[in-house]
Each structure stands twice: as C-alpha cells, then as structure tokens.
Design an enzyme around this catalytic site. Structure first.
Site, PDB file in Angstrom:
ATOM      1  N   ASP A 132       0.915  -1.201   0.048  1.00  0.00           N
ATOM      2  CA  ASP A 132      -0.031   0.043  -0.060  1.00  0.00           C
ATOM      3  C   ASP A 132       0.962   1.166   0.137  1.00  0.00           C
ATOM      4  OD1 ASP A 132       1.084  -0.002   2.719  1.00  0.00           O
ATOM      5  OD2 ASP A 132      -0.910   0.260   3.727  1.00  0.00           O
ATOM      6  N   CYS A 139       2.925  -3.201   3.956  1.00  0.00           N
ATOM      7  CA  CYS A 139       2.035  -1.977   4.530  1.00  0.00           C
ATOM      8  C   CYS A 139       2.614  -1.504   5.756  1.00  0.00           C
ATOM      9  CB  CYS A 139       0.785  -2.549   4.804  1.00  0.00           C
ATOM     10  SG  CYS A 139       0.520  -3.536   6.180  1.00  0.00           S
ATOM     11  N   THR A 148       2.187  -1.983   9.067  1.00  0.00           N
ATOM     12  CA  THR A 148       2.706  -2.971   9.898  1.00  0.00           C
ATOM     13  C   THR A 148       2.890  -4.288   9.461  1.00  0.00           C
ATOM     14  OG1 THR A 148       0.556  -3.588  10.445  1.00  0.00           O
ATOM     15  CG2 THR A 148       1.236  -1.584  11.882  1.00  0.00           C
ATOM     16  N   HIS A 170       9.383 -23.982   9.406  1.00  0.00           N
ATOM     17  CA  HIS A 170       8.523 -24.487  10.201  1.00  0.00           C
ATOM     18  C   HIS A 170       6.899 -24.298   9.692  1.00  0.00           C
ATOM     19  CE1 HIS A 170      10.554 -24.478  14.223  1.00  0.00           C
ATOM     20  NE2 HIS A 170      11.356 -25.014  13.452  1.00  0.00           N
ATOM     21  N   HIS A 211       6.464 -30.995  10.582  1.00  0.00           N
ATOM     22  CA  HIS A 211       5.788 -29.838  10.315  1.00  0.00           C
ATOM     23  C   HIS A 211       4.996 -29.776   9.253  1.00  0.00           C
ATOM     24  CE1 HIS A 211       8.152 -27.714  13.026  1.00  0.00           C
ATOM     25  NE2 HIS A 211       9.350 -28.090  12.235  1.00  0.00           N
TER      26      HIS A 211
END
Length: 146
Positions: free
Chosen positions: A11, A68, A70, A101, A136
C-alpha cells in the site's frame, strides 16, 4: 538467492520499502511481478494483498513479498486465499522460522516497524531457507485443507 519470480505488492505506507526490496531482488537476478502500488498516494491495502494472493494462486509467482504500515492488514487480506501462507516477519529469525516450520510462501513486512536493512535481511532469509518438512508437513497441510 536462486532466480525465481517474486510477486511484490504494497500500500502507500509500504511503497518506499517495496521499491527498496524490488531493487535488491532485481540485483539478485529474480524476475519481479510488481503488483503495485506505484506511489505514496493513499490506497487500500486489501486490494494489494488480494492481488498478490491471486498471483500465487494462479502460479504467476512462486513467492511473494507484501508491505504495508505494519504488515498485518495486508497479510490478513492475502491469507484469505487458501494457496497463500503469509507470515508477518520482523527479523531474520521470524523469517527463517516462517519458512522452516510453516512453509510460508509470502512474507509481510511493516514499513513503520522494520527498516530497509532489516527488511533486506528478512527477505534473504525467507528466500534462502528451505521448508524443513518432517513433523511440520502434516501441520502445514492442514492450513490448505479448509
């Protein structure tokens, strides 16, 4: 880093960091699928997370990088697509473990939280770390069976 097609999207808050990472990827010989945004003008992050998720789903890119403010909102948007396993990472350890993982095929970075050098290190760890498989694998398979 071996050459492969990497999708990028951000963004407005992540635009500058996306461009920095794009230059790093190009210098390493990767094919770039830049899905925008193309400036710091205000846009809606879900549109770009969704666009990148479509590129992963359709096979136009093998991996993706989202940015973005965060990393959280854009990763939520991308993770609505079952083919995407997007992980918000903040350091090399979280980027490495997301691959080892969780077999993450997309990383999301927060431009307001992670500087360009740390982001570059995260990107390198994400691209160079293989999925560990083993114990995993069954867990990761459950992520795509919804």
């Amino acid at each position: 880093m071996s050459a492969q097609t990497i999708a990028l999207a951000s963004d407005h808050a992540g635009f500058d960091l996306k461009e920095h990472l794009k230059r790093e990827l190009q210098a390493a010989g990767h094919v770039i699928l830049d899905l925008g945004t193309s400036s710091t003008d205000s846009v809606d992050y879900p549109d770009f997370g969704t666009a990148l998720a479509g590129a992963i789903r359709d096979g136009r890119a093998g991996r993706g990088v989202l940015v973005c403010g965060t990393g959280i909102g854009i990763s939520i948007a991308a993770n609505r697509e079952p083919a995407v396993r997007a992980a918000v990472v903040h350091d090399v350890t979280s980027a490495r473990l997301a691959r080892q993982h969780n077999d993450a095929n997309v990383i999301a970075l927060g431009a307001r939280l992670v500087g360009p050098e740390v982001a570059k290190d995260c990107l390198r760890a994400f691209l160079e770390t293989p999925f560990e498989g083993g114990r995993h694998a069954a867990r990761v398979a459950k992520l795509s069976s919804r």
